[in-house]
Design a protein around this motif. Structure first.
Motif, short mmCIF file in Angstrom:
data_model
loop_
_atom_site.label_atom_id
_atom_site.label_comp_id
_atom_site.label_asym_id
_atom_site.label_seq_id
_atom_site.Cartn_x
_atom_site.Cartn_y
_atom_site.Cartn_z
N ARG A 222 43.20 50.49 42.15
CA ARG A 222 44.28 50.04 41.27
C ARG A 222 43.91 48.75 40.55
NH1 ARG A 222 50.21 50.84 44.16
NH2 ARG A 222 50.51 53.01 43.52
N GLN A 223 43.19 47.88 41.23
CA GLN A 223 42.91 46.55 40.69
C GLN A 223 41.47 46.15 41.02
OE1 GLN A 223 45.86 44.87 39.35
NE2 GLN A 223 44.35 43.65 38.25
N ILE A 224 40.64 45.98 40.00
CA ILE A 224 39.26 45.56 40.23
C ILE A 224 39.24 44.05 40.47
CG2 ILE A 224 36.95 45.37 39.24
CD1 ILE A 224 37.54 47.78 37.54
N PRO A 225 38.58 43.59 41.55
CA PRO A 225 38.52 42.14 41.80
C PRO A 225 37.49 41.46 40.90
CG PRO A 225 37.25 43.32 43.45
CD PRO A 225 37.91 44.38 42.60
N ASP A 226 37.63 40.18 40.77
CA ASP A 226 36.68 39.38 39.98
C ASP A 226 35.49 39.06 40.86
OD1 ASP A 226 35.27 37.58 38.50
OD2 ASP A 226 36.93 36.18 38.17
N VAL A 227 34.43 39.86 40.75
CA VAL A 227 33.22 39.66 41.57
C VAL A 227 31.97 39.63 40.69
CG1 VAL A 227 34.14 40.57 43.74
CG2 VAL A 227 33.16 42.15 42.05
N GLY A 228 32.14 39.32 39.42
CA GLY A 228 30.99 39.20 38.52
C GLY A 228 30.50 40.55 38.02
N ILE A 229 29.23 40.61 37.66
CA ILE A 229 28.64 41.84 37.12
C ILE A 229 28.23 42.75 38.28
CG2 ILE A 229 26.76 42.81 35.76
CD1 ILE A 229 26.68 40.21 34.17
N SER A 249 39.77 40.88 30.42
CA SER A 249 40.13 42.05 29.60
C SER A 249 39.66 43.34 30.25
CB SER A 249 39.53 41.92 28.20
OG SER A 249 38.11 41.83 28.27
N VAL A 250 38.51 43.29 30.93
CA VAL A 250 37.99 44.48 31.62
C VAL A 250 38.90 44.86 32.77
CG1 VAL A 250 36.10 45.35 33.06
CG2 VAL A 250 35.59 44.07 30.97
N ARG A 251 39.29 43.86 33.57
CA ARG A 251 40.16 44.13 34.71
C ARG A 251 41.52 44.62 34.25
NH1 ARG A 251 38.42 38.95 36.01
NH2 ARG A 251 40.57 38.15 36.03
N LYS A 252 42.03 44.03 33.17
CA LYS A 252 43.34 44.43 32.66
C LYS A 252 43.31 45.85 32.12
CE LYS A 252 46.86 43.20 29.23
NZ LYS A 252 47.20 42.31 28.09
N HIS A 253 42.25 46.17 31.37
CA HIS A 253 42.14 47.52 30.80
C HIS A 253 42.10 48.58 31.90
CE1 HIS A 253 40.95 50.73 28.04
NE2 HIS A 253 39.97 51.04 28.89
N TYR A 254 41.32 48.30 32.95
CA TYR A 254 41.22 49.28 34.04
C TYR A 254 42.55 49.43 34.76
CZ TYR A 254 40.04 51.62 38.34
OH TYR A 254 40.03 52.51 39.37
N ALA A 255 43.22 48.31 35.06
CA ALA A 255 44.51 48.36 35.76
C ALA A 255 45.54 49.15 34.95
CB ALA A 255 45.02 46.95 36.04
N GLU A 256 45.53 48.96 33.64
CA GLU A 256 46.46 49.69 32.78
C GLU A 256 46.16 51.18 32.78
OE1 GLU A 256 46.02 47.74 29.04
OE2 GLU A 256 47.50 46.15 29.51
N TRP A 257 44.86 51.52 32.77
CA TRP A 257 44.47 52.94 32.81
C TRP A 257 44.93 53.60 34.10
CZ3 TRP A 257 41.37 55.59 36.29
CH2 TRP A 257 41.07 56.93 35.95
N PHE A 258 44.70 52.94 35.23
CA PHE A 258 45.08 53.53 36.51
C PHE A 258 46.59 53.67 36.62
CE2 PHE A 258 45.59 54.06 41.05
CZ PHE A 258 44.48 54.83 41.40
N SER A 259 47.32 52.67 36.15
CA SER A 259 48.78 52.72 36.16
C SER A 259 49.28 53.87 35.30
CB SER A 259 49.35 51.39 35.66
OG SER A 259 50.76 51.44 35.58
N GLN A 260 48.62 54.09 34.17
CA GLN A 260 48.99 55.19 33.28
C GLN A 260 48.76 56.54 33.95
OE1 GLN A 260 46.42 56.03 29.81
NE2 GLN A 260 48.25 55.89 28.55
N VAL A 261 47.64 56.67 34.66
CA VAL A 261 47.34 57.91 35.37
C VAL A 261 48.42 58.19 36.41
CG1 VAL A 261 45.76 58.97 37.03
CG2 VAL A 261 44.86 57.85 34.97
N GLU A 262 48.78 57.17 37.19
CA GLU A 262 49.81 57.35 38.22
C GLU A 262 51.15 57.72 37.60
OE1 GLU A 262 48.85 54.72 42.11
OE2 GLU A 262 49.66 53.61 40.41
#
Length: 296
Positions: A222-229, A249-262
């Motif tokens: 659901r949420q990618i942590p900030d762990v660099g590359i 922006s990468v973390r936000k985009h992914y979280a929005e995608w997963f939320s949309q799927v759910e």
């Protein structure tokens, strides 16, 4: 992934059995019985009419013969056929909380199975990836249940992807009698727009069986942590990519995608009146299952 050795597997199965059997006895048996009714009512006996009895159940022949009002007593026909549609695709091996999705699926499958057995129901299982890998016909008994649990833990799919439609269509075609079915999956079977790819199969299956969906997920999905590359790999397609998790922006985009799927999955379940619940690998699945039972 290699299979665990026989001793480790037996220990794991035994641990799951002890925990889930106790939960089934103490918590779920009554809730399960209330939530999943039998197929109808069968005549049991006649007795004298009591205040408050439904007059529609009067047995007029006995009443006339004995010159006193008698009513028919009915009992619920309890025996059900329970089917577990278990996702065994590679993505079930993902886990970051000390428990992966496979282990969570195994415990949930065990609780449902033991609850069913306590209510004298038969239990069967359909294991699927992007095809139906194995069908275990419904039966009763502890040995049968332990076989299902063992398969959930150690089953090795012959292909890597996920196709929920295949499992639902198989159930619709192979099981003619109306059954109580549970789809156990991470539900990561969507098109490029995030829409579930199994709507048509779900619609038909839900019209013929009493279908519930239990979706499992890991918090990091659901949420990618900030762990660099980091280099990430799709467990099913094998595709790899480098992503910079330090970018908001990468973390936000992914979280929005997963939320949309759910959201689109839940919308689909509401459309066809399919009860569903989502359970995380770091949460107490008891609460999730209780809410599923109580919302029916």
């Amino acid at each position: 992934m290699e299979s665990m050795n026989a001793n480790d597997l037996l220990k794991k199965i035994r641990k799951i059995e002890i925990r889930t059997k106790a939960l089934s006895h103490q918590i779920f048996a009554g809730e399960y019985h209330s939530a999943f009714k039998g197929k109808g009512m069968t005549f049991s006996e006649v007795r004298e009419y009591q205040w408050g009895d439904d007059v529609r159940n009067m047995d007029w022949n006995v009443t006339a013969r004995l010159h006193s009002p008698y009513v028919k007593v009915f009992e619920e026909e309890r025996e059900l056929t329970v089917l577990l549609l278990v996702d065994v695709s590679r993505s079930r091996l993902f886990g970051t909380t000390g428990r992966n999705k496979r282990d969570l699926l195994a415990e949930i499958a065990a609780v449902l199975s033991f609850s069913a057995i306590l209510n004298n129901d038969k239990v069967g299982a359909i294991f699927f990836s992007e095809k139906v890998e194995k069908f275990i016909p419904p039966k009763k008994g502890r040995t049968h249940l332990l076989r299902i649990i063992r398969e959930v833990i150690e089953f090795q799919p012959t292909v890597d992807g996920t196709d929920i439609s295949e499992a639902l269509r198989y159930m619709t075609n192979a099981v003619k009698k109306k059954s109580t079915a549970f789809l156990l999956s991470d539900l990561l079977d969507v098109d490029e727009e995030g829409r579930p790819r199994y709507e048509d199969a779900l619609k038909i299956a839900a019209s013929r069986h009493d279908l519930s969906v239990i979706g499992v997920y890991d918090p990091r999905e659901r949420q990618i942590p900030d762990v660099g590359i980091i280099n990430v790999k799709d467990a099913e397609s094998g595709a790899t990519a480098w992503i910079d998790t330090s970018r908001k922006s990468v973390r936000k985009h992914y979280a929005e995608w997963f939320s949309q799927v759910e959201g689109k999955s839940c919308e689909l379940f509401r459309k066809y009146n399919v009860n569903n619940v989502e359970i995380s690998t770091d949460s107490d699945y008891v609460k999730g299952l209780m809410s599923l039972f109580q919302n029916r």
